[in-house]
Design a protein around this motif. Sequence first.
Motif, PDB file in Angstrom:
ATOM      1  N   ARG B  12       0.837  -1.158   0.100  1.00 52.29           N
ATOM      2  CA  ARG B  12       0.203   0.169   0.081  1.00 52.29           C
ATOM      3  C   ARG B  12       0.938   1.447   0.039  1.00 52.29           C
ATOM      4  O   ARG B  12       1.937   1.419   0.814  1.00 52.29           O
ATOM      5  CB  ARG B  12      -0.904  -0.140   1.323  1.00 52.29           C
ATOM      6  CG  ARG B  12      -1.629  -1.228   1.133  1.00 52.29           C
ATOM      7  CD  ARG B  12      -2.971  -0.957   2.102  1.00 52.29           C
ATOM      8  NE  ARG B  12      -4.016   0.025   1.658  1.00 52.29           N
ATOM      9  CZ  ARG B  12      -4.452   1.028   2.359  1.00 52.29           C
ATOM     10  NH1 ARG B  12      -4.190   0.957   3.721  1.00 52.29           N
ATOM     11  NH2 ARG B  12      -5.084   2.060   1.862  1.00 52.29           N
ATOM     12  N   LEU B  13       0.393   2.242  -0.651  1.00 49.12           N
ATOM     13  CA  LEU B  13       1.470   3.383  -0.859  1.00 49.12           C
ATOM     14  C   LEU B  13       1.405   3.969   0.433  1.00 49.12           C
ATOM     15  O   LEU B  13       0.460   3.944   1.308  1.00 49.12           O
ATOM     16  CB  LEU B  13       0.615   4.325  -1.870  1.00 49.12           C
ATOM     17  CG  LEU B  13       0.922   4.151  -3.087  1.00 49.12           C
ATOM     18  CD1 LEU B  13       1.737   2.876  -3.533  1.00 49.12           C
ATOM     19  CD2 LEU B  13      -0.073   4.616  -4.205  1.00 49.12           C
ATOM     20  N   ARG B  16      -1.238   6.095   1.897  1.00 52.77           N
ATOM     21  CA  ARG B  16      -2.483   5.637   2.500  1.00 52.77           C
ATOM     22  C   ARG B  16      -2.230   5.067   3.845  1.00 52.77           C
ATOM     23  O   ARG B  16      -2.953   5.292   4.843  1.00 52.77           O
ATOM     24  CB  ARG B  16      -2.717   4.573   1.394  1.00 52.77           C
ATOM     25  CG  ARG B  16      -2.911   4.927   0.195  1.00 52.77           C
ATOM     26  CD  ARG B  16      -3.961   5.456  -0.185  1.00 52.77           C
ATOM     27  NE  ARG B  16      -3.940   6.242  -1.608  1.00 52.77           N
ATOM     28  CZ  ARG B  16      -4.314   5.467  -2.644  1.00 52.77           C
ATOM     29  NH1 ARG B  16      -4.416   4.240  -2.844  1.00 52.77           N
ATOM     30  NH2 ARG B  16      -4.104   6.311  -3.964  1.00 52.77           N
ATOM     31  N   ASN B  62     -11.098  14.819   3.061  1.00 49.57           N
ATOM     32  CA  ASN B  62     -12.098  14.228   2.093  1.00 49.57           C
ATOM     33  C   ASN B  62     -13.166  13.465   2.975  1.00 49.57           C
ATOM     34  O   ASN B  62     -14.492  13.304   2.620  1.00 49.57           O
ATOM     35  CB  ASN B  62     -11.534  13.486   1.088  1.00 49.57           C
ATOM     36  CG  ASN B  62     -11.404  14.126  -0.325  1.00 49.57           C
ATOM     37  OD1 ASN B  62     -12.166  15.041  -0.666  1.00 49.57           O
ATOM     38  ND2 ASN B  62     -10.347  14.045  -0.960  1.00 49.57           N
ATOM     39  N   GLU B 155     -19.787   2.266  -0.334  1.00 51.42           N
ATOM     40  CA  GLU B 155     -18.640   3.235  -0.142  1.00 51.42           C
ATOM     41  C   GLU B 155     -19.140   4.505   0.687  1.00 51.42           C
ATOM     42  O   GLU B 155     -18.702   4.931   1.744  1.00 51.42           O
ATOM     43  CB  GLU B 155     -18.086   3.775  -1.446  1.00 51.42           C
ATOM     44  CG  GLU B 155     -16.762   4.714  -1.293  1.00 51.42           C
ATOM     45  CD  GLU B 155     -15.794   5.008  -2.447  1.00 51.42           C
ATOM     46  OE1 GLU B 155     -15.998   4.164  -3.591  1.00 51.42           O
ATOM     47  OE2 GLU B 155     -15.109   5.881  -2.501  1.00 51.42           O
ATOM     48  N   PHE B 159     -18.365   5.682   4.571  1.00 54.37           N
ATOM     49  CA  PHE B 159     -18.141   6.947   4.886  1.00 54.37           C
ATOM     50  C   PHE B 159     -18.957   7.531   6.122  1.00 54.37           C
ATOM     51  O   PHE B 159     -18.453   7.837   6.998  1.00 54.37           O
ATOM     52  CB  PHE B 159     -18.136   7.793   3.658  1.00 54.37           C
ATOM     53  CG  PHE B 159     -18.107   9.171   3.836  1.00 54.37           C
ATOM     54  CD1 PHE B 159     -16.974   9.655   3.733  1.00 54.37           C
ATOM     55  CD2 PHE B 159     -19.279   9.921   4.214  1.00 54.37           C
ATOM     56  CE1 PHE B 159     -16.789  11.009   4.066  1.00 54.37           C
ATOM     57  CE2 PHE B 159     -18.853  11.519   4.124  1.00 54.37           C
ATOM     58  CZ  PHE B 159     -17.755  12.071   4.217  1.00 54.37           C
TER      59      PHE B 159
END
Lengths: 233, 233
Positions: B12-13, B16, B62, B155, B159
């Motif tokens: 995973r980046l 992230r 976000n 999704e 959230f």
Amino acid sequence: MAKLTSLKSEKRLLDRRAADQIRAHILEGVLPAGERLLETQLSEELEVSRGTVRSALAQLANEGLVQQVAFTRWEVSGTSTVDAWEIYTLRGALEGLGARLAAANVAEADGARLRGLADDLLHAIREGRFQDATSIDFDLHTAIIELARHERLAEQHRFIVQQVRFHMVQSGFLPKDYEELIAEHKALIEAVIAGDADKAEKLARNHNEAEVKLLAQLMKQGGGAKRTRVKAS
Amino acid sequence: MAKLTSLKSEKRLLDRRAADQIRAHILEGVLPAGERLLETQLSEELEVSRGTVRSALAQLANEGLVQQVAFTRWEVSGTSTVDAWEIYTLRGALEGLGARLAAANVAEADGARLRGLADDLLHAIREGRFQDATSIDFDLHTAIIELARHERLAEQHRFIVQQVRFHMVQSGFLPKDYEELIAEHKALIEAVIAGDADKAEKLARNHNEAEVKLLAQLMKQGGGAKRTRVKAS
DNA sequence: TATTTGCTGATTGCTGACAATCAAGCAAAA
DNA sequence: TTTTGCTTGATTGTCAGCAATCAGCAAATA
């Protein structure tokens, strides 16, 4: 003191403005689904650094317009039949809630504004300005959502409306029956103005029902999961 | 060949993973509302560069957990009564849609899974493990949403559930009547399993109604718009 | 010929340094 | 006492370059 316009709009951060430009290109159909986006190329065209472009692309990925293949590529997302079904069903739920709340909040001036927009819509259609009509259609729905005075709902709605536009651009989708469209809007608006929450919600939800049923049927037939959006995490 | 486990989870980046860590701290209440977040400090603690931290913070913004004051500061968002009302009303609409679709999709195995979760919930409550109970409660709702087979809804639901947790942490909010909670879940699950879409939707929506009404009343009294989340664009 | 292996150019991921902006404090002017 | 302008230290915004990773192709192998 004379009314001054905020300078904040000028001062929007570079990455936001970069995102705006790329977003506009995508929503105008200049960049088709599947089109590869190169960070270096974008950074040259927009005259900003690659890092800034990267930040902009990350935003667009959050909006679902773009998808990232880690270490490999960015590309413009595509919308399949399944995606369209998801978008329209979600829209129904959100606008249903919005209409219900709007009916509870509506005031005198609001009613005039809604009826004005409905009139504009009518004229645009009668005069064959279908581009305008689509735009006014969105404005009308957004106006109702604003009446709900629900920030998160408004944000989700902006998001979903953008997805609808995105899908329309890619699929060439257009409303089929404008007379029906006008009648449905009229009924919805009057229910909101009358403060009839139950009716307003029901009408808002039914507004998409025809499309949803059509799409559900297409899904069963074609399995149309050609270009699904992958989760970016 | 022996079965090997994918390395992608490791890969995973960085941004992230940085976001994951900060998010966890926020959702555990280690970082309280209004707490200032310094990019340099975070980058030192996480041992990544400032750019990476920046990207992580943008993601969290976000998600509504963090807000940005341009050129000035990042801080942990706060949730007012208005925010809570928004969260719970939205949740009702989303879970309503989810329950409706789930009822249309449900299969044998799904029913068993749902009933199992309901059982776990019951035991957790009976044994006073309220922390677990809350967690199972979320799992149960998420399981129903998964049955809807609707990626975008899933999704949005992730959230909104996160927002609910966020609000619970900040306000110390807890369900008041566990018996009622169990009964409502039981009814909802059985409606889904029976394939009764209308009833399932109605029950899912009513599930939050008590909180929504309470919050609406608080809004009228206190005007409680202390710490509203500002739009980050 | 089909398959594997190693290389290469291209592209994304991440970092450290520099530029722009801001809040706060202080002193001078009104 | 209040306002204004300046300075300063701290913090965020942006950039250019290096590192990590990948897709594709050519050589090697069977």
